[in-house]
Write a protein that holds these residues in place. Structure first.
Motif, PDB file in Angstrom:
ATOM      1  N   ALA A  65      28.794  28.180  25.565  1.00 37.36           N
ATOM      2  CA  ALA A  65      29.555  28.961  26.351  1.00 37.36           C
ATOM      3  C   ALA A  65      30.294  29.875  26.954  1.00 37.36           C
ATOM      4  O   ALA A  65      30.356  30.570  25.348  1.00 37.36           O
ATOM      5  CB  ALA A  65      29.974  27.366  27.302  1.00 37.36           C
ATOM      6  N   VAL A  66      29.903  30.285  27.750  1.00 32.45           N
ATOM      7  CA  VAL A  66      30.558  31.563  27.855  1.00 32.45           C
ATOM      8  C   VAL A  66      32.123  31.179  28.856  1.00 32.45           C
ATOM      9  O   VAL A  66      31.178  30.145  30.150  1.00 32.45           O
ATOM     10  CB  VAL A  66      29.940  32.407  27.737  1.00 32.45           C
ATOM     11  CG1 VAL A  66      29.070  32.646  26.723  1.00 32.45           C
ATOM     12  CG2 VAL A  66      28.977  33.110  29.491  1.00 32.45           C
ATOM     13  N   VAL A  67      32.151  32.577  29.432  1.00 32.53           N
ATOM     14  CA  VAL A  67      33.371  32.812  30.552  1.00 32.53           C
ATOM     15  C   VAL A  67      32.222  33.647  31.175  1.00 32.53           C
ATOM     16  O   VAL A  67      32.168  35.067  31.265  1.00 32.53           O
ATOM     17  CB  VAL A  67      34.606  33.685  29.756  1.00 32.53           C
ATOM     18  CG1 VAL A  67      35.093  33.933  31.900  1.00 32.53           C
ATOM     19  CG2 VAL A  67      35.653  32.655  29.401  1.00 32.53           C
ATOM     20  N   ALA A  68      32.545  33.453  32.600  1.00 32.31           N
ATOM     21  CA  ALA A  68      31.676  33.497  33.771  1.00 32.31           C
ATOM     22  C   ALA A  68      32.378  34.141  34.756  1.00 32.31           C
ATOM     23  O   ALA A  68      31.940  35.322  35.138  1.00 32.31           O
ATOM     24  CB  ALA A  68      30.318  32.348  34.132  1.00 32.31           C
ATOM     25  N   ARG A  69      33.763  33.598  35.231  1.00 30.00           N
ATOM     26  CA  ARG A  69      34.162  34.535  35.854  1.00 30.00           C
ATOM     27  C   ARG A  69      36.005  33.751  35.011  1.00 30.00           C
ATOM     28  O   ARG A  69      36.031  32.821  34.752  1.00 30.00           O
ATOM     29  CB  ARG A  69      34.315  33.750  37.090  1.00 30.00           C
ATOM     30  CG  ARG A  69      34.564  34.458  38.308  1.00 30.00           C
ATOM     31  CD  ARG A  69      34.699  33.655  39.287  1.00 30.00           C
ATOM     32  NE  ARG A  69      35.142  32.290  39.903  1.00 30.00           N
ATOM     33  CZ  ARG A  69      36.529  31.613  40.034  1.00 30.00           C
ATOM     34  NH1 ARG A  69      37.003  32.773  40.295  1.00 30.00           N
ATOM     35  NH2 ARG A  69      36.832  30.294  40.290  1.00 30.00           N
ATOM     36  N   ASN A  70      36.780  34.989  35.617  1.00 32.38           N
ATOM     37  CA  ASN A  70      38.087  34.766  34.824  1.00 32.38           C
ATOM     38  C   ASN A  70      38.959  35.849  35.725  1.00 32.38           C
ATOM     39  O   ASN A  70      39.068  36.888  35.968  1.00 32.38           O
ATOM     40  CB  ASN A  70      38.201  35.326  33.453  1.00 32.38           C
ATOM     41  CG  ASN A  70      39.884  34.731  32.904  1.00 32.38           C
ATOM     42  OD1 ASN A  70      40.056  33.873  33.097  1.00 32.38           O
ATOM     43  ND2 ASN A  70      40.547  35.856  32.212  1.00 32.38           N
ATOM     44  N   GLU A  71      39.626  35.243  37.012  1.00 32.69           N
ATOM     45  CA  GLU A  71      40.722  35.530  38.160  1.00 32.69           C
ATOM     46  C   GLU A  71      41.802  35.260  37.381  1.00 32.69           C
ATOM     47  O   GLU A  71      41.867  34.459  37.585  1.00 32.69           O
ATOM     48  CB  GLU A  71      39.485  35.259  39.660  1.00 32.69           C
ATOM     49  CG  GLU A  71      40.872  35.958  40.550  1.00 32.69           C
ATOM     50  CD  GLU A  71      40.199  35.078  42.104  1.00 32.69           C
ATOM     51  OE1 GLU A  71      40.952  34.148  42.466  1.00 32.69           O
ATOM     52  OE2 GLU A  71      38.860  35.495  42.290  1.00 32.69           O
ATOM     53  N   ILE A  72      42.137  36.330  37.982  1.00 35.32           N
ATOM     54  CA  ILE A  72      43.778  36.298  38.022  1.00 35.32           C
ATOM     55  C   ILE A  72      44.607  36.730  39.536  1.00 35.32           C
ATOM     56  O   ILE A  72      44.503  37.721  39.545  1.00 35.32           O
ATOM     57  CB  ILE A  72      44.576  37.577  36.851  1.00 35.32           C
ATOM     58  CG1 ILE A  72      44.163  36.492  35.256  1.00 35.32           C
ATOM     59  CG2 ILE A  72      46.183  36.740  36.452  1.00 35.32           C
ATOM     60  CD1 ILE A  72      44.487  37.209  33.645  1.00 35.32           C
ATOM     61  N   ASN A  73      45.521  35.934  39.639  1.00 38.52           N
ATOM     62  CA  ASN A  73      46.045  36.306  40.273  1.00 38.52           C
ATOM     63  C   ASN A  73      47.544  36.195  40.363  1.00 38.52           C
ATOM     64  O   ASN A  73      48.514  35.483  39.608  1.00 38.52           O
ATOM     65  CB  ASN A  73      46.123  34.921  41.982  1.00 38.52           C
ATOM     66  CG  ASN A  73      44.117  35.592  42.837  1.00 38.52           C
ATOM     67  OD1 ASN A  73      44.651  36.232  42.986  1.00 38.52           O
ATOM     68  ND2 ASN A  73      44.011  34.056  42.210  1.00 38.52           N
ATOM     69  N   TYR A  74      48.441  37.855  40.739  1.00 42.22           N
ATOM     70  CA  TYR A  74      49.862  38.420  40.416  1.00 42.22           C
ATOM     71  C   TYR A  74      50.044  37.954  41.136  1.00 42.22           C
ATOM     72  O   TYR A  74      49.956  38.429  42.382  1.00 42.22           O
ATOM     73  CB  TYR A  74      49.691  39.088  39.852  1.00 42.22           C
ATOM     74  CG  TYR A  74      48.725  39.752  38.530  1.00 42.22           C
ATOM     75  CD1 TYR A  74      49.320  39.114  37.182  1.00 42.22           C
ATOM     76  CD2 TYR A  74      47.769  40.742  39.090  1.00 42.22           C
ATOM     77  CE1 TYR A  74      48.569  39.559  35.811  1.00 42.22           C
ATOM     78  CE2 TYR A  74      46.332  40.331  37.948  1.00 42.22           C
ATOM     79  CZ  TYR A  74      47.093  40.708  36.539  1.00 42.22           C
ATOM     80  OH  TYR A  74      46.277  40.547  35.678  1.00 42.22           O
ATOM     81  N   LEU A  75      51.880  36.880  41.639  1.00 41.57           N
ATOM     82  CA  LEU A  75      52.062  36.560  42.707  1.00 41.57           C
ATOM     83  C   LEU A  75      53.792  36.685  42.711  1.00 41.57           C
ATOM     84  O   LEU A  75      53.985  37.187  43.722  1.00 41.57           O
ATOM     85  CB  LEU A  75      52.256  35.021  42.131  1.00 41.57           C
ATOM     86  CG  LEU A  75      50.903  33.837  42.746  1.00 41.57           C
ATOM     87  CD1 LEU A  75      51.296  32.978  42.738  1.00 41.57           C
ATOM     88  CD2 LEU A  75      50.209  34.300  43.456  1.00 41.57           C
ATOM     89  N   ALA A  76      53.936  37.234  41.596  1.00 44.32           N
ATOM     90  CA  ALA A  76      55.330  37.973  40.676  1.00 44.32           C
ATOM     91  C   ALA A  76      56.092  38.804  39.615  1.00 44.32           C
ATOM     92  O   ALA A  76      54.998  38.292  38.913  1.00 44.32           O
ATOM     93  CB  ALA A  76      56.822  36.496  40.888  1.00 44.32           C
TER      94      ALA A  76
END
Length: 147
Positions: free
Chosen positions: A68-79
């Motif tokens: 398997a592979v990482v197809a999407r990686n989304e980081i949301n920075y909140l603080a």
């Protein structure tokens, strides 16, 4: 970016938790954790979750597992994240598809959510079949509460 759903900001929504140490080298010139540090903290927790799920053993694909592979990686920075305070990474499984699944995680310091990370992992081999039934059962056992 809209604010994450309230359940994403609650550590109790996630079945797995890992405490990670921050390092001085994780700081940027502004004196807070940099974006690479966040990515690394989330990645380490994700790899350990894959180990717990039986996909990875000693850094390699476990015998009888699938590729398997990482197809999407989304980081949301909140603080801002700070050193030397530890970061608690809370994680679990989101949506489960035929050949893919989401790993959802959140980073906390002093009880406050400082970032979320949504990762989609897609099975690449063997082709033409779905995720193994026993693996789907293991995924469902660690799904987040709130999806």
């Amino acid at each position: 970016m809209p604010r994450p759903a309230p359940w994403r900001l609650d550590p109790a929504s996630y079945p797995k938790h890992e405490t990670k140490q921050t390092r001085f080298q994780d700081l940027d010139t502004m004196g807070h954790l940099n974006n690479v540090a966040y990515a690394s903290l989330f990645e380490d927790a994700r790899v350990r979750m894959n180990q717990a799920l039986g996909r990875v053993s000693r850094g390699k694909m476990a015998e009888g597992s699938f590729r398997a592979v990482v197809a999407r990686n989304e980081i949301n920075y909140l603080a801002e994240g700070n050193f030397p305070e530890d970061v608690e990474i809370a994680l679990g499984i989101g949506k489960i598809g035929n050949r893919s699944f989401e790993m959802l995680s959140a980073a906390f310091q002093s009880g406050a959510c400082i970032a979320t990370c949504d990762t989609t992992i897609v099975m690449t081999d063997p082709k033409g079949i779905g995720l193994p039934d026993d693996f789907v059962t293991r995924l469902k056992a660690v799904q987040v509460r709130g999806v």
